[in-house]
Design an enzyme around this catalytic site. Structure first.
Site, PDB file in Angstrom:
ATOM      1  CG  ASP A 562      65.395  88.352  -0.736  1.00  0.00           C
ATOM      2  OD1 ASP A 562      65.978  88.814   0.029  1.00  0.00           O
ATOM      3  OD2 ASP A 562      64.473  88.640  -1.234  1.00  0.00           O
ATOM      4  CD  GLU A 794      62.897  93.680  -7.569  1.00  0.00           C
ATOM      5  OE1 GLU A 794      62.953  93.095  -6.233  1.00  0.00           O
ATOM      6  OE2 GLU A 794      62.117  92.999  -8.269  1.00  0.00           O
TER       7      GLU A 794
END
Length: 824
Positions: A562, A794
């Site tokens: 990302d 996460e």
């Protein structure tokens, strides 16, 4: 001789590439003057061919649009019918609805679905729980045991409410057999009187099948009978609640709902809109209390005139905890049923499956033999179980678009059986996540993993492209912001499925590999064709964000990393190190598969050798000024965000809020990107560096340097002394891959260090030392955070180790099980 030909071919490819690199560098130094005449000739030729080019462009647009939505012509990797109740009865039913706290469905395009909701009664009606939402604020939920097939036990803590949900399947008949649920509820730390609890058990159809309610005393939905195409006849029975001991009857109030379903994604709305507080809980000899219960369904706002999608039948039981409720599903095709799977029989089955799970877990991972205490073994069991309990079966259409198309179009209908990263935030399929998921599941159940990989490869279109994110069906779409629904056909994702396939390869049946191979070839060719870089043996992620003014560093979603810093100004000149390393791995695995099948492996082996050539790797990607491997591109290191006031849209109107916009203080130029982090490690992560590489000591020193990547909790994603370390990418985007610790890359680092520590070379002892420290740090922190918070996360803070991002995240964070087992 064959090996010598491969070597000579690889040597020739590497020499030609070195010549191209040197020539490109000389041309950049000479400047543009010498090419002026050639440009004029090219321009004249282009003008003469304008009409033909327009026709060709139109043909290309039409062809691309057709191929975009055309399935790959190879026979399916998954044989037709292989997921049905006759071919795979043990997997037909499952907890394949990961986005709900508890529910089951079949692996069918239009499945019968069952599920649980609950409501802690309060003055305003309380909060109805159904789909997993981070905003619900549950302190813990997740599977403690789940074998992926026949049994599971989950604990949920919602404030003072403790819920335990359990299920057991029993094979038999032709439609996937029977199953039973048990839901146990109790309040912890509640005063008197204990708040009332309502449990809602429902069954719903989705486009096909029939349901028939059977009532007791006009209010209690005791039984539902029904039929569906793949289930035949069935009976669903809601047993009366008992005390926690499972024997003594428990007083309860009953309500039911019979409603048309506007779609499975709106079931929560249907129930919430049907609640009324006109009902009274009136146990003998105790105070009467009002409570909310389902009443007549009046329809949803804005849904008038819409045809129903199916039918919903719901049984509500309201009681004062503690209490236990059981539900049984019985297939009409089971002829010699030994008795209902409830009460004592259900208790015995649950105990038997729990003991079998414990034995199998130890046989598979050996954590007891490694000396892990019981509490840490239970943590590892929960990590694996939550991944297995997060398996989903999805059916629907992706929304896709080609660069040559003006508008997006729906892809063909497809099915996907997959694990998901997060039940609350990402309850759908992600291509690069799934390869990491399958590294763990391949160890637990190789057949399950082979099936999942085949499902993913069957999503391939005629060009060999697999959309990176799978959003199939209305329930999946309901959890995705609209801006993320569209999948772009030029966008890739790391081919991590090949990591799992490499692990499965030695024991995979040849017929299975033969079915996969045409699609593996097409996928590999697609990467080489669409993600090629500016020079031979270089690669470039397509689809970087082009809105330069919005981002401190334009994102590269295709890479999976990302916002990890790349070249500040995206261009066709970029060379992406991680993608090059992924293609080296892909070449290696394709070569191994081809050799197993007796197919020509030479081209794959030659490419593997060329991409693994350490000298060429250094020439293309070693940044001497950084002392690390790096990307190359059009880059400026003097980039920042500054506040900019926006002029009012019209006189007299208040000005909009200031915005953070990008400011470039130094013009970009072709150079190596000054970002030291996960991308820099990829030659080590995928073990392309030779054990005697002169760069290996520097890479190891970077890993162990506390000013750069080393922390007491794992390796951070971007060095602490890198310019964009923990820098926001926009006004609203906090740093994501710019410092936090991610378990998947730490797993790859441990896997690589373990490999270097097991191979003769001058860095063997140093690699072993770093491996031992890093493994201890990662396992200790994940266990500590799980104990304190109740979840896997996460990502983890590089300064405190605390879990952050979304939770639960029993996706690649569950790789901690393999780290504990030292199974790489």
């Amino acid at each position: 001789m064959a090996g010598e030909r491969r070597r000579r071919g690889g040597d020739g490819l590497r020499e030609r590439t070195r010549e191209r690199v040197s020539r490109r560098e000389r041309e950049q130094q000479r400047g543009p003057g010498r090419g002026r005449t050639a440009l004029m000739v090219t321009a004249a030729a282009a003008a003469l061919a304008l009409g033909l080019a327009a026709a060709v462009a139109e043909w290309n647009r039409w062809s691309a649009a057709a191929r975009l939505v055309t399935p790959h012509p190879a026979p399916p990797a998954l044989p037709p019918g292989s997921t049905g109740p006759l071919a795979s009865p043990h997997r037909f039913w499952g907890t394949y609805r990961p986005h709900v706290y508890f529910g089951m469905k079949t692996r069918s395009p239009r499945a019968l679905v069952t599920g649980l909701m609950w409501l802690q009664q309060g003055e305003g009606g309380g909060s109805l729980r159904h789909t997993c939402e981070q905003g619900d604020g549950l302190s813990r939920y997740g599977w403690l045991m789940h074998d992926g097939e026949n049994f599971g036990a989950q604990e949920i803590r919602d404030g003072g409410l403790f819920l335990k949900t359990e299920f057991v399947k029993r094979p038999g008949g032709e439609h996937g057999g029977d199953w039973s649920w048990r839901v146990t509820a109790r309040m912890e730390g509640a005063g008197s009187p204990v708040p009332l609890l309502s449990l809602f058990f429902y069954v719903a159809t989705d486009g096909q099948g029939t349901l028939e309610p059977h009532l007791e005393n006009k209010s209690r939905l005791a039984v539902v009978t029904g039929t569906s195409e793949e289930l035949g006849h069935f009976t669903l029975t809601f047993l009366r609640p008992t005390a926690e001991n499972g024997e003594d009857p428990k007083y309860a109030s009953y309500n039911h709902l019979d409603a048309v379903s506007p779609g499975l994604h709106r079931l929560t709305e249907v129930v919430r809109s049907s609640l009324s507080n006109r009902f009274v809980f009136a146990p003998l000899g105790k105070p009467r209390r009002r409570f909310f219960a389902v009443d007549t369904f009046q329809g949803l706002p804005g849904a008038a005139g819409e045809p129903p999608r199916g039918r919903l039948l719901l049984h509500q039981v309201t009681l004062e905890p503690p209490g236990t409720v059981e539900v049984t599903f019985e297939s009409g095709s089971v002829a010699d049923r030994p008795g209902r799977l409830a009460g004592g029989a259900l208790s015995a089955a649950l105990a038997q499956h729990a003991a079998a799970f414990e034995r199998r877990f130890e046989e598979t991972f050996g954590l007891g033999r490694k000396g892990f205490p019981t509490s840490q073994r239970h943590f590892a069991q929960a990590a694996l179980s939550d991944m297995l309990g997060g398996m989903g079966y999805f059916h629907g259409r992706s929304l896709v678009q080609s660069p040559l198309q003006e508008h997006p179009v729906p892809a063909p209908e497809a099915a996907l059986f997959t694990a998901v990263p997060s039940r609350s935030f990402f309850p759908r399929g992600f291509l690069w996540d799934e390869g990491f998921h399958q590294l763990l599941l391949a160890r637990w159940d190789p057949a399950l993993s082979r099936e999942v990989i085949a499902h993913w490869l069957d999503l391939m279109n005629a060009d060999g492209w697999i959309p990176r994110e799978q959003i199939l069906g209305e329930e999946a779409r309901a959890k995705v912001p609209p801006e993320f629904l569209l999948q772009h056909s030029e966008t890739a994702n790391p081919p991590t499925l090949l990591l799992a396939l490499q692990r499965l390869l030695p024991d995979s049946p040849l017929p299975y590999l033969r079915r996969l191979f045409p699609r593996l070839r097409a996928w590999y060719d697609w990467y080489n064709r669409t993600q090629a870089g500016p020079l031979p043996l270089t690669f470039r992620w397509r689809g970087r964000d082009t809105h330069l003014e919005r981002f401190l560093n334009p994102k590269t979603l295709a890479s999976g990393l990302d916002d990890y810093p790349r070249a500040s100004h995206p261009s066709s000149e970029e060379r992406h190190l991680d993608l090059r390393c992924w293609m080296a791995l892909a070449s290696r695995v394709l070569g191994e598969v081809a050799e197993r099948l007796g197919e020509p492996a030479g081209p794959y082996r030659e490419m593997e050798q060329a991409l693994s050539d350490n000298g060429l790797l250094e020439q293309l990607h070693w940044a001497q000024e950084l002392g690390a491997f790096a990307d190359y591109g059009n880059h400026s290191s003097a980039v920042g965000l500054r506040w900019q006031r926006v002029a009012p849209a019209a006189p007299g109107r208040p000005p909009p809020d200031p915005q953070l916009v990008r400011e470039v203080r130094e013009a970009p130029r072709p150079r190596f990107v000054g970002a030291l982090g996960y991308v820099s490690l990829f030659p080590l992560l995928l073990q392309l560096l030779r054990p005697d590489s002169p760069r290996l000591p520097t890479v190891l020193a970077t890993i162990r340097n506390e000013r750069q990547l080393w922390t007491p909790f794992g390796l951070r994603s971007l060095a602490r002394d890198s310019p964009l370390y923990m820098q926001r990418n926009t006004q609203h985007d906090p740093p994501y891959w710019r410092g936090p610790i991610w378990v998947n890359i730490n797993y790859l680092a441990l896997r690589a260090l373990h490999g270097y520590a097991s191979t003769d070379g001058p860095q063997r002892e140093r690699a072993a030392e770093i491996y031992r420290e890093l493994r201890h740090n990662l396992v200790a922190n994940l266990y500590r955070q799980y104990t304190e918070s109740g979840f896997l996360w996460e990502q983890y803070s590089d300064s405190t180790g605390r879990g952050q991002g979304c939770h639960p995240f029993a996706g690649w964070s569950a790789l901690v099980v393999l780290v504990m087992a030292e199974d790489y």
